[in-house]
Write an enzyme that holds these catalytic residues in place. Structure first.
Site, PDB file in Angstrom:
ATOM      1  CE  LYS A 219      -4.436  -1.679   1.616  1.00  0.00           C
ATOM      2  NZ  LYS A 219      -5.503  -1.616   2.647  1.00  0.00           N
ATOM      3  NE  ARG A 253      -8.257  -8.308   0.978  1.00  0.00           N
ATOM      4  CZ  ARG A 253      -8.040  -7.431  -0.001  1.00  0.00           C
ATOM      5  NH1 ARG A 253      -7.120  -6.481   0.154  1.00  0.00           N
ATOM      6  NH2 ARG A 253      -8.743  -7.485  -1.119  1.00  0.00           N
TER       7      ARG A 253
END
Length: 275
Positions: A219, A253
């Site tokens: 991210k 995740r």
């Protein structure tokens, strides 16, 4: 051993967290390595993912929601192929009750709802009736505008209060408390400081009562910290995931399953070593 109850079975792992491998059945996800279909799903299964998290609707900053019809067109054929190959638990990243119901009928096990059951008034009651585990995530607004809403007076408290409110709503609609997973929504309506505060204190969210999922893989906050583009954020991802697991996360995740599994195996060995 770590365990978690699904509708009709209990899954377990000897590692300190379950690894959920990401399969995005679209061309709009922020990392091209997560885009794919059955071939990607098969690879992540063989790399020892504990769960497959599949979704057809991108939620990257700036993305637009898609129709129920388009979600179903992408998800159902994939789930059918996966189920012919493996009984791996499948979580479906969707906000729509009709989509999840169709996926569950094909063998899906877990609802991953980025709206925390807000966007479809029928979703919570359906999940409660079907005894389905749910992942409740914090965000603000929709992905196309959420990065305009990154100001908080106390980000930890505000995220925690929101999650508590959605947990209460879920329980009131029949969802068992032991089937609720929480997700602070890293990079969803959060700036760098907010993301780091939440990661640093992740184990304290909701007093550690509910299993915590951390979705940190590749991210943007990692890019801000390292100066690396998305294709070069694997080391940063592994580092952030391990910090989160050490501090209480029970699910990670990830796009890169093999590396996540290896890092958790190393962590398990270190933590289990005698003095």
């Amino acid at each position: 051993m770590l365990e978690f109850k699904l509708k009709d079975r209990t899954i377990s792992t000897e590692r300190n967290a379950f690894v959920a491998g990401i399969v995005n059945v679209n061309n709009d996800s922020f990392w091209k390595g997560s885009r794919g279909g059955f071939s990607l799903a098969k690879r992540l299964i063989l790399e020892k993912a504990d769960i497959l998290d599949i979704g057809a609707e991108s939620s990257r900053p700036g993305s637009k929601y898609i129709s129920e019809k388009d979600e179903l067109k992408a998800l159902i054929p994939l789930i059918r192929k996966i189920r012919k190959f493996s009984d791996i638990p499948i979580s479906v990243d969707t906000r729509k009750k009709n989509v999840f119901e169709a996926c569950m009928q094909e063998g899906a096990d877990i609802l991953n709802d980025i709206s925390a059951l807000e966007d479809d008034s029928q979703m919570a009651r359906y999940a409660g009736n079907e005894k389905i585990p749910v992942i409740l995530m914090h965000k603000r607004k929709n992905p196309d505008i959420m990065q305009k809403y990154t100001e908080y007076e106390d980000v930890f408290k505000e995220v925690e209060d929101y999650l508590y409110s959605r947990i209460q709503y879920a329980v009131e609609n029949g969802i068992d408390e032991d089937k609720i997973i929480i997700d602070p929504g890293i990079c969803f309506a959060k700036d760098l400081h907010a993301n780091l505060v939440l990661i640093k204190n992740c184990g304290r969210l909701c007093s550690g009562k509910y299993p915590l999922m951390m979705a940190l893989s590749r991210k943007s906050f990692l890019g801000l910290l390292t100066g690396k583009t998305v294709d070069k954020r694997l080391v940063g991802t592994v580092s952030a995931n391990l910090y989160s697991v050490i501090n209480g996360a029970k699910f990670v995740r990830v796009h890169d399953v093999k590396e996540a599994v290896d890092s958790l195996d190393v962590l398990k060995g270190i933590l289990n070593a005698g003095s």
